[in-house]
Design an enzyme around this catalytic site. Structure first.
Site, PDB file in Angstrom:
ATOM      1  N   SER A  74      42.144  38.279  46.966  1.00 39.57           N
ATOM      2  CA  SER A  74      41.293  37.807  48.064  1.00 39.57           C
ATOM      3  C   SER A  74      41.928  36.637  48.824  1.00 39.57           C
ATOM      4  CB  SER A  74      39.918  37.389  47.529  1.00 39.57           C
ATOM      5  OG  SER A  74      40.041  36.302  46.628  1.00 39.57           O
TER       6      SER A  74
ATOM      7  N   LYS B 140      31.594  31.935  47.918  1.00 35.29           N
ATOM      8  CA  LYS B 140      32.745  31.257  48.541  1.00 35.29           C
ATOM      9  C   LYS B 140      32.311  30.418  49.732  1.00 35.29           C
ATOM     10  CE  LYS B 140      36.145  34.691  47.039  1.00 35.29           C
ATOM     11  NZ  LYS B 140      37.061  35.786  47.431  1.00 35.29           N
TER      12      LYS B 140
END
EC number: 3.4.21.53
Length: 793
Positions: free
Chosen positions: A662, A705
């Site tokens: 990611s 996140k």
């Protein structure tokens, strides 16, 4: 000037609220409390099909994550499909009169096993009472006296013949309680007295002894005749006893056969039973009173003819009694050990030795579920030694065999049994996760042949009106079953938002209903006692406290950002440096954490150096992501000439492992910034993986996140510039906290959604992609020229 607004997400894109105005209710009190199967059509259909299949091998493996309700739903489906079962049987173990170490298994229609056991026990007790009476009748005494008189006459005739030989030698034979003995006599035929024996000379005694020895030798033939007479008497007496006993036992034998004779195996056992009783009729002749009066028996020096140990053979061990069962059994075996599945044989310690009998055979879960269904947790099954192998063997042979592990473990016993196997008719349902299923399917051929149905339970369900209504009914059902306060409509809407957040998809709801139920309990516990219903505020409070209980590590990290132990810049623009986003967690709680990623570029031919990989702290997926970066850079900037550079990248202040891809797009931005010497906005954190073609790909944990970076920005102070850049595909996964949505509305925080690396570069640098490419190529040419000059020298 580059326009950022076209990539910004509106506040309405950041969360999907649940509005229940289309459902008419004020609280769950108005909803019928029913527990339906929610949104698992594929799994339900597979289980339903597997339960209806009668052929061998169509057992079921229910796969899915814990908490999806797979266990409860499986039992619900079984209870719906099970009907009156005419094949339910009673099972009993009885004594094997031909081989006592191999007990016989008998089956009966449901309810008949208990009657059979009762009949056998009552008949044996009746015989214990009636046999002594019939053997004390005048008719029996008359026949017994005839045999005794015949024996006495025969013995007397033999003794008379023996005395004819003994008298000339100075002896006479007499029958006493001690048996046949020889006695010295005088010439007139009278017995020699003790005084007279004492007056004999040594020579006379010697002669007497020698004559006695010769007489004993000569009388052996006559003594053998006496023994034959006694044996003949015993045989005739046994025949008489059997004849008398058979006349009595035969009545009960006909009664049992008339009642249970439809089962050939039971009929044979009844015949063997009655024959054995007749054969051992003598055991029934002595009453308990007579035996208790025998002093030898009281002292334990003589066996009790009517002892309980002997009569155990006439018992019936009713292993499975289904007299009260009208439907197929459903057994949920929570501890599938070998003996819990197969049954066992108990042992008793007798004078230091372990002994047993068929009455000590105990049923296992397979016996109890026979004719029905058994549910077993797959992990528990394969964790217990021998259990999986035993279950496979039972399903392949359709037999339940009761075995002992003593020999396999090296234990010794003095008495062992080998019970006859019982026919198995069962449907096995294993419940486990997909990982165990894949392992067993790949490495065990028997598993593939025995469990042909896989019912896969999803961790998410469609967010449609039908599923929403079922969840409301589930909540209503929990309130009723556990005597909880009911939830008002606002509370239900908040629970549904929480469920959508768990699923990481605006169009889905989580199928992990254990988490929903936990939230119900905790919200009700925190509700104000003065209020009639649980409200949205109570649910919100429960969610906050749930997170707070597990957020110590997150708070510690935020403190380190605050006091600058962990270095991060969220205000400036820097070359070769960028803020990436990662997800961390402990148990079920996960949170986002920003991490500074730096890249350094210099002339060379090593390509991209992954520092985490060099120190073996990089996972394989992260390594793949870094290698993809080489492919992208090579295709975009190295088609005509080699790149001739080395770039090292690392996660600063990271001392644990790194995995996942990611951050691959984030690393690529830092590398391009380092090559072109273009500063990057540190106040925009980045997440997203990238393909070799520069396509931004979706990632997981997007909500955590974004929230993690927002928390750090809030700690250091929001300035209106800060934000997060994310893959456009993850917009559907956004279910952010209201605090972030409010900050976006006020322009204090921004979220950008992009689809290509080029768009991301333009946002982070404020420059067009053409200008960025120009700067990159210029710098690469400088590195190449420097490298060429070095070669010429």
């Amino acid at each position: 000037m580059f326009n950022l607004d076209k990539f910004k997400l509106d506040a309405s894109d950041l969360k999907c609220t649940c509005n229940l105005d289309n459902i008419k209710f004020n609280s769950t009190e108005d909803i019928e409390p029913v527990r339906d199967i929610i949104g698992q059509e594929r799994g339900v259909q597979a289980i339903d099909f597997g339960l209806k299949m009668k052929q061998r091998g169509y057992n079921i493996y229910v796969a899915g994550c814990s908490g999806t309700g797979r266990h409860i739903y499986t039992k619900t489906l079984i209870n719906k499909i099970k009907k009156n079962n005419m094949n339910i049987k009673d099972w009993a173990y009885v004594y094997n009169f031909k081989n006592q170490n191999e007990p016989i298994a008998l089956s009966f229609k449901s309810g008949q096993g208990k009657l059979f056991k009762k009949d056998i026990e009552e008949i044996v007790e009746k015989l214990k009472a009636e046999v002594p009476k019939i053997f004390s009748t005048k008719e029996y005494e008359y026949h017994n006296r005839l045999l005794m008189t015949e024996l006495e006459n025969n013995i007397q005739n033999i003794v008379s013949k023996l005395n004819e030989i003994a008298k000339p030698r100075g002896f006479r034979f007499e029958v006493t309680e001690r048996g046949l003995i020889s006695i010295p006599i005088k010439e007139d035929g009278n017995i020699l007295g003790e005084d007279e024996l004492g007056n004999l000379t040594a020579q006379q005694i010697k002669v007497l002894r020698e004559e006695g020895l010769k007489l004993n030798q000569d009388s052996k033939e006559y003594i053998n005749e006496i023994k034959l007479c006694e044996e003949s008497y015993k045989e005739k007496l046994d025949e008489l006893d059997k004849y008398v006993g058979k006349s009595l036992v035969g009545f009960y034998e006909r009664y049992l056969i008339d009642k249970y004779g439809e089962y050939e195996k039971v009929k044979n056992y009844i015949s063997d039973l009655c024959d054995d009783i007749v054969k051992n009729i003598g055991k029934f002749k002595i009453t308990e009173d007579e035996n208790s009066q025998n002093p030898m028996a009281l002292l334990g020096l003589m066996g009790n003819k009517n002892d309980s140990k002997f009569f155990v053979r006439y018992g019936v061990n009713l292993l499975i009694d289904n007299s009260d069962c009208k439907e197929s059994m459903v057994i949920d075996e929570n501890n599938p050990t070998f003996y819990n599945l197969s049954g066992s044989i108990d042992y008793k310690n007798e004078i230091g030795a372990l002994t047993t009998s068929f009455m000590e055979i105990k049923p296992g879960a397979l016996h109890k579920a026979n004719g029905g269904f058994i549910i077993i947790n797959a992990k528990d099954l394969i964790s217990n030694p021998f259990s999986w192998d035993y279950l496979k063997r039972a399903l392949k042979t359709n037999k339940i065999t009761i075995e002992s592990l003593n020999k396999q473990y090296g234990y010794l016993v003095t008495s062992s049994l080998k019970p006859e196997p019982i026919d198995l008719d069962i449907k096995v349902i294993l419940i486990g996760d997909n990982y165990i299923y894949n392992i067993m399917y790949s490495y065990d051929e028997d598993f593939r042949n025995l469990f042909k149905i896989m019912a896969d339970f999803d961790i998410e369900i469609n967010k449609d009106e039908d599923n929403i209504y079922k969840i409301i009914k589930l909540i209503s059902n929990q309130c009723k079953e556990h005597n909880l306060k009911h939830f008002d409509k606002s509370a239900i809407e908040r629970i549904l938002e929480y469920s959508a957040r768990l699923s990481d998809d605006k169009s889905k709801l989580s199928a992990r209903f254990n988490k929903i139920i936990d939230l119900i309990y905790e919200s009700e516990a925190l509700s104000d006692c003065s209020l009639k219903y649980v409200t949205k505020q109570d649910v919100e409070k429960a969610i906050i406290q749930k997170n707070y209980r597990s957020s110590k590590y997150e708070e510690k990290l935020n403190e380190m950002f605050k006091d600058e132990t962990l270095l991060i810049d969220i205000t400036k623009e820097k070359i070769g440096q960028i803020n990436g986003l990662a997800v961390m967690g402990n148990g079920e709680y996960s949170f986002g954490k920003p991490s500074k990623i730096t890249a350094s570029t210099y002339k060379g031919r090593s390509g991209i150096i992954n520092i985490e990989r060099e120190i073996k702290q990089s996972g394989s997926i992260h390594d793949k992501g870094v290698l993809i970066l080489t492919g992208y850079l090579g295709e975009r900037y190295g088609k005509e000439k080699p790149l001739s550079i080395s770039t090292s990248i690392t996660f600063e202040q990271n001392y644990s492992g790194v995995d996942g891809d990611s951050a691959s797009s984030t690393e690529l931005y830092a590398i391009i910034s380092s090559i072109a010497k273009i500063p990057i906005k540190q106040y925009i954190a980045v997440t997203g993986s990238v393909s070799q073609k520069g396509e931004i790909q979706p990632i997981g944990g997007i909500n955590e996140k974004i929230e993690g970076f927002f928390d750090v920005c809030k700690i250091k102070g929001l300035n209106g510039k800060q934000g997060v850049m994310m893959p456009i595909q993850n917009v559907k996964n956004l279910m952010l906290k209201d605090e972030i949505i409010e900050a976006v509305k006020q322009g204090q925080f921004s979220i950008y959604a992009i689809s290509t690396i080029e768009e991301g570069l333009e946002i982070l640098t404020g420059m067009s992609i053409d200008e960025i490419d120009k700067r990159v190529n210029e710098q690469l040419e400088i590195y190449r020229k420097s490298d060429d000059d070095k070669k010429e020298k």
